[in-house]
Design a protein around this motif. Structure first.
Motif, short mmCIF file in Angstrom:
data_model
loop_
_atom_site.label_atom_id
_atom_site.label_comp_id
_atom_site.label_asym_id
_atom_site.label_seq_id
_atom_site.Cartn_x
_atom_site.Cartn_y
_atom_site.Cartn_z
N PRO A 103 0.83 -1.21 0.00
CA PRO A 103 0.00 0.00 0.00
C PRO A 103 0.86 1.26 0.00
O PRO A 103 2.02 1.23 0.40
CB PRO A 103 -0.80 -0.12 1.30
N ILE A 104 0.27 2.35 -0.47
CA ILE A 104 0.95 3.64 -0.47
C ILE A 104 0.25 4.53 0.55
O ILE A 104 -0.94 4.81 0.43
CB ILE A 104 0.92 4.27 -1.87
N TRP A 105 1.00 4.97 1.54
CA TRP A 105 0.39 5.72 2.64
C TRP A 105 0.26 7.21 2.33
O TRP A 105 -0.56 7.90 2.93
CB TRP A 105 1.19 5.51 3.92
N ASP A 106 1.09 7.72 1.43
CA ASP A 106 0.99 9.12 1.01
C ASP A 106 0.00 9.19 -0.14
O ASP A 106 0.28 8.71 -1.25
CB ASP A 106 2.36 9.64 0.58
N VAL A 107 -1.16 9.77 0.10
CA VAL A 107 -2.23 9.79 -0.90
C VAL A 107 -1.80 10.52 -2.17
O VAL A 107 -2.27 10.21 -3.27
CB VAL A 107 -3.51 10.43 -0.31
N THR A 108 -0.91 11.49 -2.05
CA THR A 108 -0.49 12.26 -3.21
C THR A 108 0.77 11.68 -3.88
O THR A 108 1.31 12.28 -4.81
CB THR A 108 -0.20 13.73 -2.82
N ALA A 109 1.22 10.52 -3.42
CA ALA A 109 2.42 9.90 -4.02
C ALA A 109 2.13 9.40 -5.42
O ALA A 109 0.99 9.07 -5.78
CB ALA A 109 2.91 8.75 -3.14
N GLU A 110 3.18 9.32 -6.20
CA GLU A 110 3.08 8.86 -7.59
C GLU A 110 3.10 7.35 -7.66
O GLU A 110 3.87 6.69 -6.97
CB GLU A 110 4.25 9.45 -8.37
N SER A 121 -17.36 14.00 -0.23
CA SER A 121 -16.48 15.09 -0.64
C SER A 121 -15.03 14.65 -0.49
O SER A 121 -14.73 13.74 0.31
CB SER A 121 -16.74 16.34 0.20
N PRO A 122 -14.11 15.28 -1.22
CA PRO A 122 -12.70 14.95 -1.06
C PRO A 122 -12.20 15.14 0.38
O PRO A 122 -11.40 14.34 0.87
CB PRO A 122 -12.01 15.92 -2.02
N ASP A 123 -12.68 16.18 1.07
CA ASP A 123 -12.26 16.41 2.45
C ASP A 123 -12.63 15.24 3.35
O ASP A 123 -11.82 14.79 4.19
CB ASP A 123 -12.88 17.70 2.99
N LYS A 124 -13.85 14.72 3.19
CA LYS A 124 -14.28 13.59 4.01
C LYS A 124 -13.47 12.33 3.70
O LYS A 124 -13.13 11.55 4.60
CB LYS A 124 -15.77 13.32 3.80
N ILE A 125 -13.16 12.14 2.43
CA ILE A 125 -12.35 10.99 2.04
C ILE A 125 -10.96 11.09 2.63
O ILE A 125 -10.41 10.11 3.17
CB ILE A 125 -12.31 10.86 0.50
N MET A 126 -10.36 12.29 2.56
CA MET A 126 -9.01 12.48 3.11
C MET A 126 -9.01 12.29 4.62
O MET A 126 -8.08 11.71 5.19
CB MET A 126 -8.49 13.87 2.74
N GLN A 127 -10.05 12.77 5.30
CA GLN A 127 -10.13 12.58 6.75
C GLN A 127 -10.29 11.11 7.09
O GLN A 127 -9.73 10.63 8.08
CB GLN A 127 -11.30 13.40 7.31
N HIS A 128 -11.04 10.38 6.26
CA HIS A 128 -11.22 8.95 6.51
C HIS A 128 -9.89 8.21 6.33
O HIS A 128 -9.56 7.31 7.11
CB HIS A 128 -12.25 8.39 5.53
N LEU A 129 -9.10 8.62 5.32
CA LEU A 129 -7.83 7.95 5.04
C LEU A 129 -6.76 8.32 6.06
O LEU A 129 -6.01 7.45 6.51
CB LEU A 129 -7.34 8.33 3.64
N CYS A 130 -6.68 9.60 6.42
CA CYS A 130 -5.58 10.09 7.25
C CYS A 130 -5.94 10.25 8.72
O CYS A 130 -5.08 10.56 9.55
CB CYS A 130 -5.06 11.43 6.70
N LYS A 131 -7.23 10.08 9.05
CA LYS A 131 -7.72 10.20 10.43
C LYS A 131 -7.49 11.61 11.00
O LYS A 131 -7.39 11.79 12.21
CB LYS A 131 -7.05 9.17 11.35
N ARG A 132 -7.43 12.58 10.11
CA ARG A 132 -7.28 13.98 10.52
C ARG A 132 -7.62 14.87 9.32
O ARG A 132 -7.68 14.40 8.19
CB ARG A 132 -5.85 14.28 10.97
N LYS A 133 -7.83 16.14 9.59
CA LYS A 133 -8.09 17.08 8.49
C LYS A 133 -6.79 17.34 7.75
O LYS A 133 -5.76 17.59 8.35
CB LYS A 133 -8.67 18.38 9.03
N VAL A 134 -6.86 17.28 6.42
CA VAL A 134 -5.69 17.47 5.58
C VAL A 134 -5.88 18.70 4.71
O VAL A 134 -6.91 18.84 4.03
CB VAL A 134 -5.44 16.23 4.69
N GLU A 135 -4.90 19.59 4.74
CA GLU A 135 -4.95 20.77 3.88
C GLU A 135 -4.59 20.37 2.45
O GLU A 135 -3.61 19.65 2.23
CB GLU A 135 -3.97 21.83 4.37
#
Length: 203
Positions: free
Chosen positions: A38-45, A156-170
């Motif tokens: 798995p890739i833990w950095d959502v923005t990784a290539e 929304s993307p914000d909710k998905i990112m919070q679900h993945l990272c367990k925190r709010k992501v800028e």
């Protein structure tokens, strides 16, 4: 003997009515991604390798539509490895393509190998924006680059990112060229809404 003919007839009907190879390729891509780390950095290539086959070409180079098809498969692999599919499923949302644009810089010729590099660049309140690059294995030239707007339905993307990272992501800043494209999409949407009278109906 008759059952063989029935099976052949059913397969013929299936291949005539559905793009069977597309669905088989999707299944293969997802299965392969399942067994990769798995890739833990959502923005990784995420990099997919490929080679131009006779099935991909017209006039000895890759058909324009094949680039978009390969990008489809690469996004499946990306979302499997960075957890996006799991998050979307958990939130009972869905992901649809809202817009794409592609720039062709040099043809990929038959037999030529390439890397398809996909990454999430940024997001807004409704969609993720991805960049996908076709890089020649021969000399490292970016032969084509595509931007894709992946709209999120029922979340929304914000909710998905919070679900993945367990925190709010800028969200990262929009690159200048991507922002120009987003502005174009917005202007096109407004023009089409005005043309169809939707703006007047909503007043």
């Amino acid at each position: 003997m008759w059952w063989v003919l029935w099976v052949l007839a059913a397969l013929l009907a299936l291949f005539c009515t559905l793009d069977v190879w597309y669905f088989l390729r999707v299944a293969a891509v997802i299965l392969r991604a399942w067994f990769l780390p798995p890739i833990w950095d959502v923005t990784a290539e995420v990099i997919q390798t490929g080679r131009v086959t006779p099935n991909d070409i017209d006039m000895c180079h890759m058909n324009n539509a094949r680039y978009l098809r390969e990008c489809d498969f690469a996004r499946y692999a990306l979302y499997m490895r960075n957890g996006m599919f799991k998050a979307v499923r958990a939130l009972k949302a869905s992901v649809v393509v809202g817009a794409t644009t592609i720039r062709y810089r040099r043809a990929l010729c038959i037999g030529e190998g390439y890397e398809l590099r996909s990454r999430i660049v940024t997001w807004d309140d409704k969609a993720f924006f991805l960049e996908q690059r076709f890089v020649s294995a021969k000399d490292g030239l970016v032969c084509a680059v595509m931007y894709c707007k992946q709209s999120i339905v029922r979340s929304s993307p914000d909710k998905i990112m919070q679900h993945l990272c367990k925190r709010k992501v800028e969200c990262p800043e929009f690159p200048e060229d991507l922002q120009h494209w987003v502005n174009f999409i917005s202007a096109s949407s407004q023009a089409l809404r005005a043309e169809s009278g939707l703006d007047e109906k909503n007043k």
